[in-house]
Design an enzyme around this catalytic site. Sequence first.
Site, mmCIF file in Angstrom:
data_model
loop_
_atom_site.group_PDB
_atom_site.id
_atom_site.type_symbol
_atom_site.label_atom_id
_atom_site.label_comp_id
_atom_site.label_asym_id
_atom_site.label_seq_id
_atom_site.Cartn_x
_atom_site.Cartn_y
_atom_site.Cartn_z
ATOM 1 N N THR A 21 -52.035 -36.583 90.097
ATOM 2 C CA THR A 21 -52.112 -37.787 90.929
ATOM 3 C C THR A 21 -51.721 -37.501 92.379
ATOM 4 O O THR A 21 -52.454 -37.844 93.307
ATOM 5 C CB THR A 21 -51.137 -38.842 90.349
ATOM 6 O OG1 THR A 21 -51.377 -38.924 88.956
ATOM 7 C CG2 THR A 21 -51.321 -40.183 90.966
ATOM 8 N N VAL A 22 -50.566 -36.871 92.570
ATOM 9 C CA VAL A 22 -50.072 -36.665 93.943
ATOM 10 C C VAL A 22 -50.829 -35.517 94.622
ATOM 11 O O VAL A 22 -51.153 -35.592 95.816
ATOM 12 C CB VAL A 22 -48.541 -36.425 93.944
ATOM 13 C CG1 VAL A 22 -48.037 -36.213 95.362
ATOM 14 C CG2 VAL A 22 -47.823 -37.610 93.307
ATOM 15 N N LYS A 113 -38.240 -34.649 92.360
ATOM 16 C CA LYS A 113 -36.884 -35.216 92.500
ATOM 17 C C LYS A 113 -35.910 -34.621 91.492
ATOM 18 O O LYS A 113 -34.750 -34.369 91.824
ATOM 19 C CB LYS A 113 -36.956 -36.745 92.400
ATOM 20 C CG LYS A 113 -36.391 -37.325 91.155
ATOM 21 C CD LYS A 113 -36.935 -38.639 90.801
ATOM 22 C CE LYS A 113 -37.841 -38.366 89.640
ATOM 23 N NZ LYS A 113 -38.884 -39.204 89.333
ATOM 24 N N GLU A 137 -39.373 -34.943 101.330
ATOM 25 C CA GLU A 137 -39.423 -36.393 101.598
ATOM 26 C C GLU A 137 -40.014 -37.167 100.419
ATOM 27 O O GLU A 137 -39.586 -38.285 100.100
ATOM 28 C CB GLU A 137 -40.274 -36.636 102.865
ATOM 29 C CG GLU A 137 -40.383 -38.066 103.300
ATOM 30 C CD GLU A 137 -39.047 -38.670 103.727
ATOM 31 O OE1 GLU A 137 -38.479 -38.194 104.710
ATOM 32 O OE2 GLU A 137 -38.579 -39.610 103.058
ATOM 33 N N VAL A 140 -38.064 -38.817 96.875
ATOM 34 C CA VAL A 140 -37.387 -40.117 96.727
ATOM 35 C C VAL A 140 -38.175 -41.188 97.463
ATOM 36 O O VAL A 140 -38.513 -41.024 98.638
ATOM 37 C CB VAL A 140 -35.963 -40.097 97.330
ATOM 38 C CG1 VAL A 140 -35.257 -41.423 97.073
ATOM 39 C CG2 VAL A 140 -35.153 -38.955 96.779
ATOM 40 N N ILE A 144 -42.070 -44.239 101.184
ATOM 41 C CA ILE A 144 -41.087 -44.813 102.125
ATOM 42 C C ILE A 144 -40.319 -43.676 102.791
ATOM 43 O O ILE A 144 -39.725 -42.854 102.093
ATOM 44 C CB ILE A 144 -40.055 -45.723 101.409
ATOM 45 C CG1 ILE A 144 -40.739 -46.698 100.467
ATOM 46 C CG2 ILE A 144 -39.197 -46.461 102.422
ATOM 47 C CD1 ILE A 144 -39.753 -47.459 99.580
ATOM 48 N N GLY A 195 -50.134 -48.857 84.879
ATOM 49 C CA GLY A 195 -49.859 -47.524 85.416
ATOM 50 C C GLY A 195 -48.570 -47.449 86.215
ATOM 51 O O GLY A 195 -48.309 -46.445 86.879
ATOM 52 N N ASP A 209 -33.770 -41.825 86.287
ATOM 53 C CA ASP A 209 -34.660 -41.574 87.423
ATOM 54 C C ASP A 209 -33.985 -42.037 88.725
ATOM 55 O O ASP A 209 -33.965 -41.312 89.722
ATOM 56 C CB ASP A 209 -35.986 -42.323 87.189
ATOM 57 C CG ASP A 209 -36.927 -42.213 88.369
ATOM 58 O OD1 ASP A 209 -37.639 -41.196 88.458
ATOM 59 O OD2 ASP A 209 -36.939 -43.134 89.200
ATOM 60 N N LYS A 213 -32.510 -39.869 92.148
ATOM 61 C CA LYS A 213 -32.842 -40.220 93.534
ATOM 62 C C LYS A 213 -31.564 -40.538 94.322
ATOM 63 O O LYS A 213 -31.426 -40.138 95.478
ATOM 64 C CB LYS A 213 -33.806 -41.418 93.546
ATOM 65 C CG LYS A 213 -35.176 -41.074 92.952
ATOM 66 C CD LYS A 213 -35.985 -42.325 92.698
ATOM 67 C CE LYS A 213 -37.360 -42.011 92.121
ATOM 68 N NZ LYS A 213 -38.062 -43.195 91.608
#
Length: 437
Positions: A21-22, A113, A137, A140, A144, A195, A209, A213
Amino acid sequence: MKIVNISGNSTINIGLLGLGTVGTGTMQIINANRADIAAKTGSELRITKALVRDLHKQRPHLDPAVELTLDPDPILTDPDIDIVVDVMGGLEPAGQYITTALEQGKHVVTANKDLMALHGRRLFAVAQQHNRNIYYEASVGGGIPLIRPIKHCLVANKIKSIMGIINGTTNYILTQMTIAKKDFQDALAEAQAKGFAEQDPSNDLEGRDAAYKLAILAGLAFQSIVKVEDISIESISDVSVRDIMYAEELGFVIKLLAIGEENRDGLKLRVHPTLVPKEHPLASVHNEFNALFLVGDSVGELMFYGRGAGSLPTASAVVADIIEAVRNINHEIENHAIETNYAAKPVVPLSQSQSRFYVRLKAKDQPGVFGSVATVFGDAHVSLDMILQTRREVNLAEIVLVTHEVVEHDFYQALERIKKIDSIRNISNVIRVLERS
Ligand code: HSE
């Protein structure tokens, strides 16, 4: 290796570890904004190779110039690759790949993370040894900007507290329980269908999770080595629609907050469901959105808000890091891993911290019940702020109390005594309450 092409721009070659995905979002952004990025950096970015698990998978956004490989070595040891981007997730083999990439003189961008929270310090040390940088970056808060603002834009401040909704899965579930009065299981199933929640959401639901972070953010905010195991964690799975409705009546919404504070005694680090006053900015962060509310001694209150996950939002942070790496390469800034200077600070155990509490309990509906509960709390110096009582079943009253701030240890001792009062049927739930500022 810096190669200057005919346009006067240098070419920077990138290797991707992972094309899920990323990774796909990263490729999309670099392709869509190629000319802009070149204008901003003086460099053309080329993803030359990508590590994948399946060479034959359909990939609608695949750039045909990218060579797919099942073996990481052609990426990690390629002298023409300047930046290695870890978008594969998981602790291993990602940790080993990043180590090798740094040893091979590559800069590293990672969205990982778990790895940064648990092994960040070791990786920073490797980076420093080899005069290379790790950019994280995207680890987390997805899209944003959090790491760079805390590290750079707010560096003049002594940060007093950070408080975040930094898990989209749980925020989606709690929002649906609040707005649509869905029960926990239905809200979770909907989050999975859309999703926003993974098929195994236990890390999200249990607060792990968010703790990973928080470890990363608190380390930066308080210039401290923060260990995940020093963070107290509580799940959202005991929060019921009933609690949410009582909270509403009392002027609160329930959110999973990750909180880091520094005071004279040390750091207070915790992740737990929290009654947040409706007027607090974090109360209006809904569904899958994330936010971080921060207080600095100079800047005062500040809030960052946006999408904490998803392909393009997370890739936005990954590509920003790539661009930062490119600028540092172009300006020959070899290493600026300032995170390595941090000290270990004491962590205040939650039992010694002050908190406010919401308590929901069931009691026989008979004279003197309120009085006996109030007496036990009073004897333990627990002062009550709000009280609600309703009748749920014949002869059974439901009582909801909100305390003023109290040392947690004293509160729980009083609660043990309350459980033993004859007329008390059970303590249905206890949730911490955020102090109104
Ligand atoms: N599972 C995370 C969340 C996203 O729900 O926020 C990745 O960090």
